[in-house]
Design a protein around this motif. Structure first.
Motif, PDB file in Angstrom:
ATOM      1  N   VAL A 691       0.571  -1.226  -0.008  1.00  0.00           N
ATOM      2  CA  VAL A 691      -0.150   0.049   0.261  1.00  0.00           C
ATOM      3  C   VAL A 691       0.680   1.597   0.051  1.00  0.00           C
ATOM      4  O   VAL A 691       0.253   2.051  -1.036  1.00  0.00           O
ATOM      5  N   LEU A 692       1.815   0.668   0.766  1.00  0.00           N
ATOM      6  CA  LEU A 692       2.400   2.311   0.738  1.00  0.00           C
ATOM      7  C   LEU A 692       3.722   2.666   0.015  1.00  0.00           C
ATOM      8  O   LEU A 692       4.280   4.049  -0.244  1.00  0.00           O
ATOM      9  N   GLY A 693       3.766   1.513  -0.548  1.00  0.00           N
ATOM     10  CA  GLY A 693       5.514   1.759  -1.729  1.00  0.00           C
ATOM     11  C   GLY A 693       6.293   1.763  -0.771  1.00  0.00           C
ATOM     12  O   GLY A 693       6.435   1.739   0.169  1.00  0.00           O
ATOM     13  N   ALA A 694       7.558   1.649  -1.717  1.00  0.00           N
ATOM     14  CA  ALA A 694       8.840   2.173  -1.325  1.00  0.00           C
ATOM     15  C   ALA A 694       9.539   3.086   0.118  1.00  0.00           C
ATOM     16  O   ALA A 694       9.821   3.318   0.797  1.00  0.00           O
ATOM     17  N   ASP A 695       8.723   4.269  -1.427  1.00  0.00           N
ATOM     18  CA  ASP A 695       9.544   5.551  -0.221  1.00  0.00           C
ATOM     19  C   ASP A 695       8.912   6.325   0.905  1.00  0.00           C
ATOM     20  O   ASP A 695       8.857   6.133   1.604  1.00  0.00           O
ATOM     21  N   LEU A 696       7.274   5.394   0.647  1.00  0.00           N
ATOM     22  CA  LEU A 696       6.382   5.655   2.278  1.00  0.00           C
ATOM     23  C   LEU A 696       7.079   4.997   2.767  1.00  0.00           C
ATOM     24  O   LEU A 696       6.555   5.786   4.297  1.00  0.00           O
ATOM     25  N   ASN A 697       7.165   4.325   2.758  1.00  0.00           N
ATOM     26  CA  ASN A 697       7.654   3.077   4.151  1.00  0.00           C
ATOM     27  C   ASN A 697       8.850   3.735   4.479  1.00  0.00           C
ATOM     28  O   ASN A 697       9.079   3.680   5.945  1.00  0.00           O
ATOM     29  N   THR A 698       9.908   3.972   3.708  1.00  0.00           N
ATOM     30  CA  THR A 698      11.251   4.114   4.206  1.00  0.00           C
ATOM     31  C   THR A 698      10.549   5.355   5.265  1.00  0.00           C
ATOM     32  O   THR A 698      10.980   5.631   6.336  1.00  0.00           O
ATOM     33  N   GLN A 699       9.031   6.066   5.054  1.00  0.00           N
ATOM     34  CA  GLN A 699       9.670   7.854   6.026  1.00  0.00           C
ATOM     35  C   GLN A 699       8.862   7.265   6.624  1.00  0.00           C
ATOM     36  O   GLN A 699       8.762   7.834   8.082  1.00  0.00           O
ATOM     37  N   LEU A 700       7.594   6.321   6.549  1.00  0.00           N
ATOM     38  CA  LEU A 700       7.716   5.909   8.234  1.00  0.00           C
ATOM     39  C   LEU A 700       7.927   5.493   8.928  1.00  0.00           C
ATOM     40  O   LEU A 700       7.720   5.097  10.325  1.00  0.00           O
ATOM     41  N   ILE A 701       9.163   4.575   8.525  1.00  0.00           N
ATOM     42  CA  ILE A 701       9.936   3.958   9.264  1.00  0.00           C
ATOM     43  C   ILE A 701      10.709   5.035  10.462  1.00  0.00           C
ATOM     44  O   ILE A 701      11.245   4.822  11.068  1.00  0.00           O
ATOM     45  N   GLY A 702      11.243   6.559   9.403  1.00  0.00           N
ATOM     46  CA  GLY A 702      11.592   7.240   9.785  1.00  0.00           C
ATOM     47  C   GLY A 702      10.975   7.840  11.577  1.00  0.00           C
ATOM     48  O   GLY A 702      11.153   8.363  11.957  1.00  0.00           O
ATOM     49  N   LEU A 703       9.559   7.623  11.089  1.00  0.00           N
ATOM     50  CA  LEU A 703       8.907   8.240  12.522  1.00  0.00           C
ATOM     51  C   LEU A 703       9.113   6.784  13.429  1.00  0.00           C
ATOM     52  O   LEU A 703       8.952   7.460  15.282  1.00  0.00           O
ATOM     53  N   ALA A 704       8.620   5.758  12.904  1.00  0.00           N
ATOM     54  CA  ALA A 704       7.763   4.599  13.659  1.00  0.00           C
ATOM     55  C   ALA A 704       8.962   3.414  14.324  1.00  0.00           C
ATOM     56  O   ALA A 704       9.384   2.647  14.770  1.00  0.00           O
ATOM     57  N   GLY A 705      10.359   3.043  13.174  1.00  0.00           N
ATOM     58  CA  GLY A 705      11.629   2.594  13.593  1.00  0.00           C
ATOM     59  C   GLY A 705      11.620   1.416  12.812  1.00  0.00           C
ATOM     60  O   GLY A 705      10.015   1.325  12.321  1.00  0.00           O
ATOM     61  N   ARG A 706      12.290   1.323  11.968  1.00  0.00           N
ATOM     62  CA  ARG A 706      12.268  -0.331  11.321  1.00  0.00           C
ATOM     63  C   ARG A 706      12.070  -1.470  11.825  1.00  0.00           C
ATOM     64  O   ARG A 706      11.197  -2.413  11.767  1.00  0.00           O
ATOM     65  N   THR A 707      12.821  -1.336  13.126  1.00  0.00           N
ATOM     66  CA  THR A 707      12.302  -2.835  14.048  1.00  0.00           C
ATOM     67  C   THR A 707      12.202  -2.850  15.428  1.00  0.00           C
ATOM     68  O   THR A 707      12.437  -1.145  15.710  1.00  0.00           O
ATOM     69  N   ASN A 708      11.222  -3.275  16.199  1.00  0.00           N
ATOM     70  CA  ASN A 708      10.766  -3.670  17.097  1.00  0.00           C
ATOM     71  C   ASN A 708      12.134  -5.022  18.183  1.00  0.00           C
ATOM     72  O   ASN A 708      11.409  -5.935  17.878  1.00  0.00           O
ATOM     73  N   ALA A 709      12.515  -4.536  19.475  1.00  0.00           N
ATOM     74  CA  ALA A 709      13.544  -5.174  19.578  1.00  0.00           C
ATOM     75  C   ALA A 709      13.960  -5.018  21.038  1.00  0.00           C
ATOM     76  O   ALA A 709      13.648  -4.100  21.028  1.00  0.00           O
ATOM     77  N   THR A 710      15.385  -5.593  21.156  1.00  0.00           N
ATOM     78  CA  THR A 710      15.693  -5.312  21.635  1.00  0.00           C
ATOM     79  C   THR A 710      16.040  -3.064  22.395  1.00  0.00           C
ATOM     80  O   THR A 710      15.951  -2.963  23.236  1.00  0.00           O
ATOM     81  N   THR A 711      16.987  -3.505  21.106  1.00  0.00           N
ATOM     82  CA  THR A 711      17.209  -1.717  20.768  1.00  0.00           C
ATOM     83  C   THR A 711      16.463  -0.706  20.882  1.00  0.00           C
ATOM     84  O   THR A 711      16.798   0.319  21.366  1.00  0.00           O
ATOM     85  N   SER A 712      14.992  -1.225  21.293  1.00  0.00           N
ATOM     86  CA  SER A 712      13.873  -0.222  21.297  1.00  0.00           C
ATOM     87  C   SER A 712      13.743  -0.161  22.556  1.00  0.00           C
ATOM     88  O   SER A 712      12.217   0.512  22.375  1.00  0.00           O
ATOM     89  N   GLY A 713      13.928  -1.530  23.048  1.00  0.00           N
ATOM     90  CA  GLY A 713      12.838  -1.685  24.360  1.00  0.00           C
ATOM     91  C   GLY A 713      11.667  -2.861  23.591  1.00  0.00           C
ATOM     92  O   GLY A 713      10.722  -2.457  24.700  1.00  0.00           O
ATOM     93  N   PHE A 714      11.184  -3.282  22.642  1.00  0.00           N
ATOM     94  CA  PHE A 714      10.151  -3.541  22.206  1.00  0.00           C
ATOM     95  C   PHE A 714       8.969  -3.127  22.155  1.00  0.00           C
ATOM     96  O   PHE A 714       7.929  -2.873  22.292  1.00  0.00           O
ATOM     97  N   THR A 715       9.396  -1.901  21.842  1.00  0.00           N
ATOM     98  CA  THR A 715       8.036  -0.903  21.541  1.00  0.00           C
ATOM     99  C   THR A 715       8.635   0.218  19.749  1.00  0.00           C
ATOM    100  O   THR A 715       9.646  -0.432  18.913  1.00  0.00           O
ATOM    101  N   GLY A 716       7.392   0.714  18.949  1.00  0.00           N
ATOM    102  CA  GLY A 716       7.895   0.909  17.825  1.00  0.00           C
ATOM    103  C   GLY A 716       8.188   0.136  16.943  1.00  0.00           C
ATOM    104  O   GLY A 716       7.101  -1.367  16.853  1.00  0.00           O
TER     105      GLY A 716
END
Length: 821
Positions: A691-716
């Motif tokens: 739905v987003l396409g590559a560019d807007l998905n990248t833009q969303l990553i800039g807001l929400a983060g790429r991964t949810n993991a130990t580095t983010s405390g399992f947030t975002g």
């Protein structure tokens, strides 16, 4: 005996000698159990003595117990939080140049302070702060000015942790002093009393400098004010990221059309999602999105914000940390018939620690717990005679961005209430490695940068509700410390004084309660709170949310108050910078641990906390249910992908912990953790890109983060979108369903193929990196996740755990003072 302060400055005391000293009469301690641990310890100098790692080792010792913590483990891996030094010696008494103040340090270097009055305690707290946190103060006092002024693009905390030198300006100090002192004086007698505390605290700090013959510039009120602002910037505010998100809306509309683009953006914002975990089930409606037109809101042209503005906004939102939890159970969920309290702030791992412990006693005052630099003699997180309290960051929407209409062809003139005004120029000081920090501000606040709206150049300014009154945060802690909180009602009254946004948990011998704090703006009904506000003057804030309308509860029917920075209450609008309050949140792991029993003791509540601290939300939470519903009983693209899927399912069944119990440097779960680490970002991309396409998905990553993991405390990391979309596609019904189908554009077969492909891609990457196609030969590196104490002075490392670090308390009371209010 543990290492003592320098010879000649202390007198080693036996227990008998301690008892012979004149002392303020002890008030009754109503705690049945009172324990705590602060992993960074009490010491704070560059030459950390061996004993400085004692509490870190205790803290680390609990981690491998997972959900099998016993009563004996509590006293082994936590230390006493009782009043006085009994059972905590060998002890030493310090000689201090103030009559009426006695400081005795226990075996963990914790100071137990007795004073004739409150001012004595303030003085002693300042003395101890400089003694125990001189390095932290030297690193933090001047960068903290930038937090008090909201200097755009500056990470004040980053300057502290990198030990970057800063020279403040006279203008900065004058502004901070004027605004913060005025804020206290506006609070009447209570504000004036706190100002006296600040002055006595500063006097104690400077007395310590004189005692040491230090050449450090004497401390001032401005240092105290600024340190409070720094704490608030990191943990006590939310919102202020509207422009970047408005640009995403513009990009979605241009790609998908106005209607579809708006629909997708509404889904992504998750402003009021009734599927998100909340601590209070009662609805507290706040900051609803208007149903009609919103002429007071501005959609900024996508990609038009200046690089400096984007960086300043991103920096400001990165400064917000949401890393604390508490588990509080009522008397009817307790095996003892009294409430159970386990909780603390997660503020990262630092040496010197960002908190330090104190035990304070004066006539009418008994308080112990974690204090903070700038605390003015108050306990930040701790306990009184018959109650305990703790905080989690609430992240409620205290900040807004305003779009300023420029006039006169100038970037420094703007239109407000019908006329052009000149922006105020602020010189905040100099960062010695980069030069002067100079910025402009409007009536709303600092100018972050410039952008375009409808093709016209505009300025973006930042308004914070707590600006200029950071020190007023201490009023609540003064009430807690002074013991004027005697029950739920006075607890609510104290918490309501805070301009910073926190969830405050409370327990005594009968009651449990929570109150969500902050100066929460009432926005114009013609403004969408998710978008920047038109700054011409017609759409200003209309006041503040009344204290009675803040989320609060006492003794809920569930018998539990559990919070891990999740949404405080149903119906409560999320801040614009928090697009992660959706269908899954790490608090679910705490709730699952508590749900295992109807009645608990302190050990079983601690077990629930400790298990969740090493679990992987992506596997233990509902996300894997959605993946399983999608992939189960369907052909995998390769035997390797099928085996990876089976290993993830097996890890889920065993508890999904990332523990390394035997300290061999490898996680006990084998390949499963690294499989999920590699697979998850590819999964999120596969779900959202159709739905987003590559560019807007990248833009969303800039807001929400790429991964949810130990580095983010399992947030975002976009986890709520992936979770809800996959489960909805496979049959789960939600109360707040997305209008959009993301994965495979809503086609089940296409979605399934893309998810299998993402897993297979992860397998190919791991096979290449590990030199083997067989997932059973892969391992997951635990050493890389070991916790290191920044900035590197303290060499001890500990296992990965997502636990409170500023202090963690384990407390229950079995009695109470006669008065209860």
């Amino acid at each position: 005996m543990r290492r003592c302060p320098p010879a000649g400055r202390v007198l080693a005391l036996s227990a008998a000698a301690l008892l012979s000293l004149p002392a303020v009469a002890s008030a009754k301690d109503y705690a049945g159990t009172a324990l705590n641990v602060i992993p960074s310890g009490q010491w704070g100098g560059i030459g950390a003595p061996p004993a400085s790692s004692d509490q870190a080792r205790m803290y680390d010792g609990l981690t491998p117990l997972f959900d099998q913590v016993t009563d004996g483990d509590l006293t082994k891996y936590f230390k006493p939080e009782t009043f006085g030094t009994a059972g905590q010696c060998p002890c030493t008494e310090e000689k201090v140049p103030r009559k009426g103040v006695r400081i005795v340090r226990d075996a963990q270097n914790v100071p137990h302070v007795t004073g004739r009055n409150r001012i004595d305690l303030d003085w002693a707290a300042g003395w101890i702060l400089v003694q125990d946190r001189a390095l932290l103060l030297a690193a933090g006092r001047y960068p903290a000015r930038f937090a008090a002024l909201d200097a755009p693009g500056i990470s004040a905390f980053g300057l502290v942790t990198t030990l970057t030198a800063v020279k403040p300006s006279a203008q900065a100090d004058k502004i901070i002093d004027r605004e913060q002192t005025s804020a206290l004086l506006r609070r009447g007698a209570e504000g004036r009393a706190l100002l006296r505390d600040v002055d006595a605290y500063v006097a104690g700090m400077n007395a310590r400098l004189r005692f040491e013959g230090s050449s450090v510039e004497p401390y001032t009120r401005v240092d105290v004010y600024s340190l409070n602002a720094l704490a608030g910037q990191i943990f006590g505010q939310g919102g202020g990221d509207e422009t970047r998100r408005a640009m995403l809306l513009d990009g979605l509309r241009k790609k998908l059309g106005t209607e579809k683009g708006t629909q997708v953006w509404n889904d992504l914002s998750e402003h009021v999602d009734d599927d998100t975990p909340v601590t209070i089930s009662k609805r507290f409606p706040y900051e609803q999105v208007p149903a009609g037109r919103t002429p007071g809101s501005v959609v900024v042209d996508n990609g038009s914000m200046t690089q400096a503005g984007v960086a300043a906004t991103a920096n400001a939102t990165r400064a917000h940390r949401n890393m604390s939890n508490f588990l509080i159970l009522s008397a009817n969920r307790s095996t003892t018939g009294h409430p159970l309290f386990v909780g603390g702030p997660q503020i990262g791992y630092f040496y010197p620690g960002l908190t330090l412990e104190m035990d304070l006693k004066a006539p009418g005052i008994e308080a112990r717990g974690a204090a903070m630099p700038g605390g003015a003699g108050n306990i930040l997180i701790g306990r009184g005679q018959d109650f305990a309290w703790s905080l989690t960051s609430a992240g409620s929407d205290t900040n807004d961005q305003f779009v300023e209409t420029l006039c006169g062809g100038s970037d420094t003139k703007y239109r407000y209430k019908g006329r052009c005004r000149a922006m105020e120029r602020i010189n905040a000081g100099t960062i010695l490695t980069r030069g002067p920090v100079v910025f402009y501000r409007t009536v709303h606040g600092p100018v972050l940068g410039y952008a375009r709206a409808g093709g016209k150049r505009v300025a973006i300014s930042f308004k914070r509700s707590s600006y200029g009154q950071d020190i007023a945060w201490q009023i609540a802690f003064k009430r807690f410390t002074d013991g004027t909180v005697t029950g739920v009602r006075s607890f609510y009254d104290a918490a309501a004084t805070s301009p910073f946004t926190f969830n405050v948990g409370y327990a005594d011998d009968k009651d449990i309660a929570m109150y969500s704090t902050g100066a929460l703006p009432l926005r114009d009904k013609r403004v969408d709170p998710r978008l920047p506000t038109k700054g011409t003057g017609e759409y200003e804030w209309k006041g503040w949310l009344a204290a009675k309308d803040h989320p609060h509860v006492a003794n809920p029917k569930s018998g539990a108050l559990i919070n891990w920075n999740n949404k405080p209450a149903a119906g409560f609008g999320s801040a614009d910078d928090n697009w992660e309050q959706g269908s899954t949140q790490r608090v679910a792991m705490l709730r699952a641990g508590i749900a295992k029993r109807e009645k608990h003791d302190l050990a079983s509540v601690t077990s629930a906390m400790n298990a969740a601290a090493t679990q992987d939300l992506r596997v233990q939470g509902p996300l894997l249910d959605g993946v399983h519903a999608l992939l189960a009983n369907t052909p995998a693209p390769s035997w390797r992908a099928q085996r990876m899927y089976d290993l993830l399912r097996a890890w889920r069944a065993s508890g999904s912990s990332r523990l390394d119990r035997d300290l061999n440097g490898l996680m006990d779960a084998g390949a499963a953790p690294v499989i999920m680490d590699t697979f998850y970002p590819l999964l999120a991309d596969a779900v959202l890109t159709p739905v987003l396409g590559a560019d807007l998905n990248t833009q969303l990553i800039g807001l929400a983060g790429r991964t949810n993991a130990t580095t983010s405390g399992f947030t975002g990391g976009r986890i709520n979108y992936v979770d809800k979309d996959l489960r909805a596609l496979t049959g789960t019904r939600f109360r707040s369903p997305f209008a959009t189908r993301f994965c495979g554009g809503g086609d089940l077969a296409a979605c399934r193929a893309s998810v299998w492909s993402a897993l297979d891609q992860a397998g190919a990457a791991l096979a290449a990196a590990r030199g083997s196609e067989d997932p059973d030969t892969w391992t997951s590196d635990a050493t890389a996740e070991r916790i290191r104490f920044a900035p590197g002075i303290f060499t001890t490392t500990i296992r990965y755990t997502n636990r409170p670090s500023g202090i963690q308390q384990v407390i229950s009371f079995d009695g109470h003072r006669k008065q209860r209010k």
